[in-house]
Enzyme design. Structure first.
Site, PDB file in Angstrom:
ATOM      1  N   LEU A 104     -15.209 -23.353  -2.166  1.00 30.06           N
ATOM      2  CA  LEU A 104     -15.007 -22.858  -0.810  1.00 30.06           C
ATOM      3  C   LEU A 104     -14.011 -21.704  -0.801  1.00 30.06           C
ATOM      4  O   LEU A 104     -12.931 -21.793  -1.389  1.00 30.06           O
ATOM      5  CB  LEU A 104     -14.476 -24.003   0.063  1.00 30.06           C
ATOM      6  CG  LEU A 104     -14.100 -23.656   1.495  1.00 30.06           C
ATOM      7  CD1 LEU A 104     -15.345 -23.416   2.317  1.00 30.06           C
ATOM      8  CD2 LEU A 104     -13.261 -24.784   2.091  1.00 30.06           C
ATOM      9  N   ARG A 199     -10.170 -37.623 -17.811  1.00 27.68           N
ATOM     10  CA  ARG A 199      -9.654 -37.752 -16.449  1.00 27.68           C
ATOM     11  C   ARG A 199      -9.812 -39.130 -15.830  1.00 27.68           C
ATOM     12  O   ARG A 199      -9.208 -39.403 -14.782  1.00 27.68           O
ATOM     13  CB  ARG A 199     -10.334 -36.716 -15.556  1.00 27.68           C
ATOM     14  CG  ARG A 199     -10.133 -35.285 -16.033  1.00 27.68           C
ATOM     15  CD  ARG A 199      -8.669 -34.928 -16.159  1.00 27.68           C
ATOM     16  NE  ARG A 199      -8.479 -33.502 -16.407  1.00 27.68           N
ATOM     17  CZ  ARG A 199      -7.308 -32.880 -16.408  1.00 27.68           C
ATOM     18  NH1 ARG A 199      -6.205 -33.571 -16.184  1.00 27.68           N
ATOM     19  NH2 ARG A 199      -7.236 -31.587 -16.650  1.00 27.68           N
TER      20      ARG A 199
END
Length: 250
Positions: A104, A199
């Protein structure tokens, strides 16, 4: 007051496999898992599956993991669309350079609504959450004032789109790291295994760990043979983590 953006991860694209003409070979798997097996067998043209121990797709992929032949995983890929991710977390995710990202733009999309991601360590405490949201409000109020003031200084610019882009790209500097971002994330299955292995670990940042575990669940449904070795467990604080015995590939 600022609103809390919830994590939303969706699998929006993945490899589709179609067996080529002239190759007499079948597999019980489909799409990504079939692509991985096909790529591996293409190296030696073992279409007739001479080894009974690797005759099934599940056994073949497990053999690939055992011997560390991870390059064949690079032929299959998956794309996720993530929302409700903090800007600070997205910076950390985008350090994984073997992925492609489309995020974005704060220059083009106005931050009219104060949507933020609250860390779990804050969210479990009502008073701290209220303080967090109030602080975010201050930043967004400043953003709005800066945007109006900067827009006035560019009033001479006849192109309205350019004028607002110039204003937003300056005003966005005040937006906090907790601001919600949204992005598409594409990578091959080897990259996804590495991302999850790094992660989803216990000592990873809680937000990125939650994202990695969420992605793992989606990938296990799409390509179970490639990701079934990862096991998801619950930590003492109720959060989840994931580990794989194939340490070498992560």
């Amino acid at each position: 007051m600022a609103t809390i953006a919830e994590l939303d991860v969706q699998l929006v694209g993945y490899t589709a496999f179609e067996n080529p003409h002239g190759v007499e070979w079948t597999t019980e798997a489909s799409d990504a898992s079939a692509m991985v097996e096909f790529a591996g067998r293409a190296c030696y043209e073992t279409w007739d599956k001479p080894n009974p121990h690797t005759a099934t797709n599940d056994a073949y992929v497990r053999h690939i993991l055992d011997v560390g032949h991870m390059t064949v995983l690079e032929h299959a890929s998956a794309t996720m669309y993530l929302r409700g991710v903090s800007r600070s977390c997205s910076h950390e995710i985008m350090r994984h350079r073997h992925f492609s990202f489309s995020q974005l733009s704060q220059r083009y999309v106005p931050s009219d609504e104060a949507r933020v991601v609250v860390p779990e360590a804050v969210r479990i405490n009502e008073k701290l959450t209220e303080l967090f949201l109030q602080t975010a409000d201050v930043a967004y109020d400043a953003y709005s004032e800066l945007l109006d003031g900067i827009s006035e200084s560019f009033a001479h610019e006849p192109n309205a789109v350019l004028r607002m882009k110039q204003a937003r790209q300056a005003a966005r500097a005040i937006l906090p790291n907790c601001a919600e971002t949204r992005f598409a994330m594409s990578g091959n299955l080897r990259s996804w295994r590495h991302f999850i292995g790094m992660r989803a670990a216990e000592h990873a940042d809680p937000e990125i760990r939650r994202i990695a575990v969420t992605c793992l669940r989606l990938l296990q449904r799409q390509a179970p043979e490639v990701f079934e070795d990862f096991s998801i467990t619950t930590l003492r604080d109720g959060a989840e983590m994931a580990t794989s015995p194939y340490v070498s590939d992560v």
